[in-house]
Design an enzyme around this catalytic site. Structure first.
Site, PDB file in Angstrom:
ATOM      1  N   PHE A 109       0.817  -1.217   0.000  1.00 57.58           N
ATOM      2  CA  PHE A 109       0.000   0.000   0.000  1.00 57.58           C
ATOM      3  C   PHE A 109       0.852   1.269   0.000  1.00 57.58           C
ATOM      4  O   PHE A 109       0.405   2.326   0.435  1.00 57.58           O
ATOM      5  CB  PHE A 109      -0.972   0.018   1.183  1.00 57.58           C
ATOM      6  CG  PHE A 109      -1.793  -1.227   1.315  1.00 57.58           C
ATOM      7  CD1 PHE A 109      -2.620  -1.634   0.279  1.00 57.58           C
ATOM      8  CD2 PHE A 109      -1.738  -2.013   2.455  1.00 57.58           C
ATOM      9  CE1 PHE A 109      -3.373  -2.787   0.376  1.00 57.58           C
ATOM     10  CE2 PHE A 109      -2.491  -3.167   2.564  1.00 57.58           C
ATOM     11  CZ  PHE A 109      -3.309  -3.554   1.523  1.00 57.58           C
ATOM     12  N   ASN A 163      -6.399  -8.079 -17.287  1.00 56.96           N
ATOM     13  CA  ASN A 163      -6.973  -9.211 -16.562  1.00 56.96           C
ATOM     14  C   ASN A 163      -8.167  -8.713 -15.749  1.00 56.96           C
ATOM     15  O   ASN A 163      -8.007  -8.233 -14.623  1.00 56.96           O
ATOM     16  CB  ASN A 163      -5.931  -9.848 -15.638  1.00 56.96           C
ATOM     17  CG  ASN A 163      -6.457 -11.112 -14.966  1.00 56.96           C
ATOM     18  OD1 ASN A 163      -7.612 -11.493 -15.106  1.00 56.96           O
ATOM     19  ND2 ASN A 163      -5.585 -11.768 -14.212  1.00 56.96           N
ATOM     20  N   GLY A 196      -3.311   2.082 -15.332  1.00 55.59           N
ATOM     21  CA  GLY A 196      -3.279   1.469 -14.006  1.00 55.59           C
ATOM     22  C   GLY A 196      -4.583   1.626 -13.253  1.00 55.59           C
ATOM     23  O   GLY A 196      -5.330   2.587 -13.446  1.00 55.59           O
ATOM     24  N   GLY A 206      -4.704   0.285  -9.630  1.00 56.90           N
ATOM     25  CA  GLY A 206      -4.495  -0.079  -8.233  1.00 56.90           C
ATOM     26  C   GLY A 206      -5.001   0.947  -7.247  1.00 56.90           C
ATOM     27  O   GLY A 206      -5.428   0.599  -6.144  1.00 56.90           O
ATOM     28  N   GLU A 207      -4.977   2.235  -7.618  1.00 63.59           N
ATOM     29  CA  GLU A 207      -5.288   3.286  -6.658  1.00 63.59           C
ATOM     30  C   GLU A 207      -6.581   4.031  -6.930  1.00 63.59           C
ATOM     31  O   GLU A 207      -7.205   4.575  -6.015  1.00 63.59           O
ATOM     32  CB  GLU A 207      -4.122   4.283  -6.611  1.00 63.59           C
ATOM     33  CG  GLU A 207      -2.973   3.724  -5.807  1.00 63.59           C
ATOM     34  CD  GLU A 207      -1.607   4.199  -6.265  1.00 63.59           C
ATOM     35  OE1 GLU A 207      -0.873   4.718  -5.423  1.00 63.59           O
ATOM     36  OE2 GLU A 207      -1.261   4.038  -7.442  1.00 63.59           O
TER      37      GLU A 207
END
Length: 752
Positions: free
Chosen positions: A250, A644, A715, A717-718
């Site tokens: 994180f 994915n 991206g 992730g955040e």
């Protein structure tokens, strides 16, 4: 049906793909940093300061040194030289706490390491660390919650270079606000939050002459290699960093912390491998946390809802040493269309450990404030909050005056509203009921930067029909093993089960950080280039090998598809598998290397590149027992091509759960007397658990962004964490009528 050379596999990109490293994890075969053991290994436990402000005047190590099994108690006088590291160009040699451990006797935060016990067993090392006695000259620590910007010059130093305190400006924001028909002026506060990945920070250091090998829980092995090379005065190639698996980070594991050079220095002195695992309590003190922020947002608008002025002034706390920048105003200049804008920041020094990046740094607290203000403005104007955002949708990035590479925010809100059933929302507070509960519905937008770090990769095609893809990036639990396998499979036609993935080792081609949601976008072009170069070499081999069916043909006559080589003019009917060609040439393998340049930090970009999205949230409120729950979430994300979707949904779901913790549960509290984090354990620092998780409906739009890489992937992730807290607090207000502007929402806030 089974794949044969005559039936090429379907494209692995864009399909739900179980993680290729999953079997190793569920079987216990995956080795995390603390799982590595070596002959003669010693164990290290740091001695922590029990004050937050003052100086060590005496360190009594005599009793600890006499304990059986203790090898050494290291401190300022005997640790040996550890140099400071220097930030290099780009994201290289980044280190938040640049002061080497034990450099002086000054104590700046509770838990600062003042000595290191090393022993034959962990238990002995812990007992020895507890036996060290320190005498201090103490001053009262400053851990005040109220933040006032310290006096600073207009340009201040930060981790990544200078920042102007006036971060962004256009038009006359103050004048336009003063004359605006509708005004909103509110302050929003987010607390200090502490990363709590399941895996503790861990380091094992091994010296072999002038070569240092580090087994490390790291989100950036290449960066860590550079920092440690500087700290120990070594050529970079003499430092090897290995990270096979990371139990999440994180952001806390992006940069090296002081336990890393301590373990290395102890190993250097004792000539043995040394392992140091940071305790859960230490995680609250010495390996970073998200800064507390205080943000004033002023919006001026027309009665119809068009923004005419936006001012965002924020202050965040930082330690006495480091210069981390919590960029809360990062998204403000381009999130909405507004002719007059001003963003400024200030910093407040506190006696706390270094602040650092935490999932969605800067933009997560920043969008909580901005999106909360937009929701309040919508209520003030009696305009639907989705409609308000549609009215203020920008056509270009107004801060840079350039177009967005891709922006489909309105489509996100349209799909999200449909899936959530937003049209059934009654705007009156407390007006919606179900099963005896009061419902609250809220929404917010979200965004995150899209960019690439530099990256390199290699791809091998082997004579047994397998392939290998290698890159010195790391998998922090987000699925990089699988992504690399998918990319290699996409280009080579080799099934996923036959692809070996090598990562997490600085001996491999230089890879990107696992941070900023940029790792996946960064490796795409590098892996594709490496595969193309391997295939080009294979075609040359096919035309120069005696007895090859393609002997003496120009390589340009040939094509490669689905793991097979054939003559373009003849089609794929007579295609030959690549492994057959390698065996005929008596070659074990053919290798290709590829690189991709960074886009982050480009001073003159052609396009503004970001991912976009929105959240719709439902809460239930039961005032009789003061029970508040998040009961339903719909999130829609525009992040280009999703490589994915299975892992992608996992990422967004995890971010939403983390957002529930941010909005309703998480905060780190410091003792005003000694500066210690009071709730420095997972019993008192409350995070969202399975019982707190509602149904989460995640949708991805499909608009590939080819400006970023060949696949058009960005991206994710955040982005799922940005904006979600504002959607939750809007839903809380809709249910209860209480407007909470300081996180987390507490039950006592609602008992009015």
């Amino acid at each position: 049906m089974p794949t044969t050379p005559e039936t090429p596999i379907a494209s692995p990109v864009g399909r739900d793909t179980p993680r290729v490293d999953g079997p190793r994890k569920v079987s216990g075969m995956a080795q995390y940093t603390a799982d590595f053991h070596f002959p003669g290994m010693l164990y290290a436990v740091p001695v922590e300061a029990t004050i937050a402000n003052g100086r060590v005047v005496k360190l009594d190590t005599a009793a600890a040194e006499k304990m059986p099994g203790v090898r050494a108690i290291f401190h300022r006088e005997n640790i040996g030289k550890i140099f400071r590291s220097v930030l290099e160009s780009g994201f290289e040699s980044v280190c938040e706490e640049r002061r080497p451990p034990f450099e002086d006797d000054v104590i700046r935060y509770y838990g600062q390491y003042i000595a290191l016990a090393v022993a034959d067993t962990f238990e002995t090392a812990k007992a020895a660390a507890d036996a060290v006695r320190a005498t201090y000259v103490k001053d009262k620590p400053n851990v005040e919650n109220e933040l006032k910007a310290e006096d600073e010059p207009n340009v201040v130093a930060t981790t990544f270079g200078p920042y102007e305190r006036l971060e962004s400006q256009r038009g006359d924001a103050q004048g336009a606000f003063a004359s605006a028909p509708v005004k909103l002026d509110q302050t929003y506060v987010t607390p200090a939050e502490t990363h709590n990945p399941l895996e503790l920070h861990a380091t094992t250091a091994i010296w072999d002459g002038s070569t240092l090998t580090m087994y490390e829980s790291s989100q950036g092995v290449v960066n860590q290699q550079g920092v440690l090379a500087q700290m120990f005065g070594l050529p970079k190639e003499n430092v090897r960093v290995i990270t096979k698996f990371v139990g999440s980070g994180f952001g806390s594991k992006l940069w090296p912390w002081t336990q890393c050079p301590l373990a290395a220095a102890a190993s250097r002195q004792l000539g043995k491998p040394v392992k140091l695992v940071v305790s859960r309590k230490m995680m609250f003190q010495s390996v970073g946390h998200r800064a507390r922020t205080q943000q004033r947002v002023r919006l001026g608008a027309t009665p119809e809802g068009k923004l005419v002025s936006l001012q965002h002034d924020y202050v965040y706390h930082r330690s006495m040493l480091e210069t981390h920048h919590e960029d809360c105003g990062e998204a403000t200049p381009f999130q909405y269309s507004v002719p007059n804008l001003r963003v400024t920041f200030g910093r407040a020094r506190r006696n706390v450990g270094a602040t650092t990046d935490m999932r969605g740094p800067g933009r997560t607290p920043g969008l909580y404030a901005l999106e909360s203000a937009m929701n309040e403005l919508a209520d003030q104007l009696k305009i639907d909050p989705v409609k308000l955002r549609v009215l203020n949708e920008p056509k270009i990035d107004e801060s840079l005056g350039i177009p967005f590479s891709s922006r489909h925010m309105l489509e996100c809100f349209e799909l999200g509203a449909e899936k959530f059933g937003w049209s059934r929302r009654s705007p009156e507070v407390g007006s919606m009921k179900r099963d005896g509960l009061t419902l609250g519905w809220g929404t917010a937008g979200c965004s995150w930067v899209a960019a690439r770090f530099s990256a390199a990769a290699s791809v091998q095609l082997r004579d047994d029909g397998t392939a290998r893809v290698a890159c010195a990036t790391q998998d922090i639990g987000t699925g990089m093993y699988t992504i690399l396998a998918q990319l290699a499979s996409q280009k080579t036609g080799v099934p996923l089960a036959k692809i070996e993935v090598a990562l997490g080792d600085t001996m491999l081609p230089e890879g990107p950080l696992s941070g900023g949601s940029m790792a996946t976008a960064s490796v795409v072009n590098a892996v594709f280039a490496a595969a193309d170069n391997a295939i080009a070499s294979l075609l040359t081999i096919a035309t120069t090998t005696p007895g090859s069916p393609f002997e003496n043909r120009p390589p340009t006559d040939l094509a490669f598809e689905g793991g097979r080589v054939f003559v373009k003019a003849d089609g794929a009917a007579k295609a030959v598998p690549f492994d057959s060609l390698l065996r005929r040439a008596d070659l074990r393998l053919v290798t290709g290397n590829g690189k991709s340049e960074a886009t982050i930090g480009n001073p003159k970009p052609k396009y503004s590149t970001h991912s976009w999205g929105c959240h719709f949230v439902e809460v239930t409120w039961q005032p009789e027992i003061a029970r508040l729950r998040v009961s339903r979430v719909v999130t829609v994300i525009d992040a280009g091509r999703i490589i994915n979707p299975l892992a992608g949904r996992n990422q967004i779901e995890g971010a939403v759960v983390m957002g529930i913790g941010m909005a309703l549960l998480e905060h780190t509290t410091y003792d005003p007397e000694n500066g210690a984090p009071i709730n420095s354990n997972l019993a008192d620092y409350v995070v969202a658990v399975n019982a707190d998780v509602p149904p989460i409906d995640v949708h991805f739009l499909d608009f590939p962004d080819k400006e970023l890489n060949e696949l058009g992937a960005r991206g994710i992730g955040e982005i799922g964490l940005t904006g979600i807290a504002a959607a939750i607090t809007a839903a809380v207000h809709h249910a209860t009528g209480v407007r909470v502007r300081e996180l987390p929402v507490k039950i006592e806030n609602l008992l009015v």
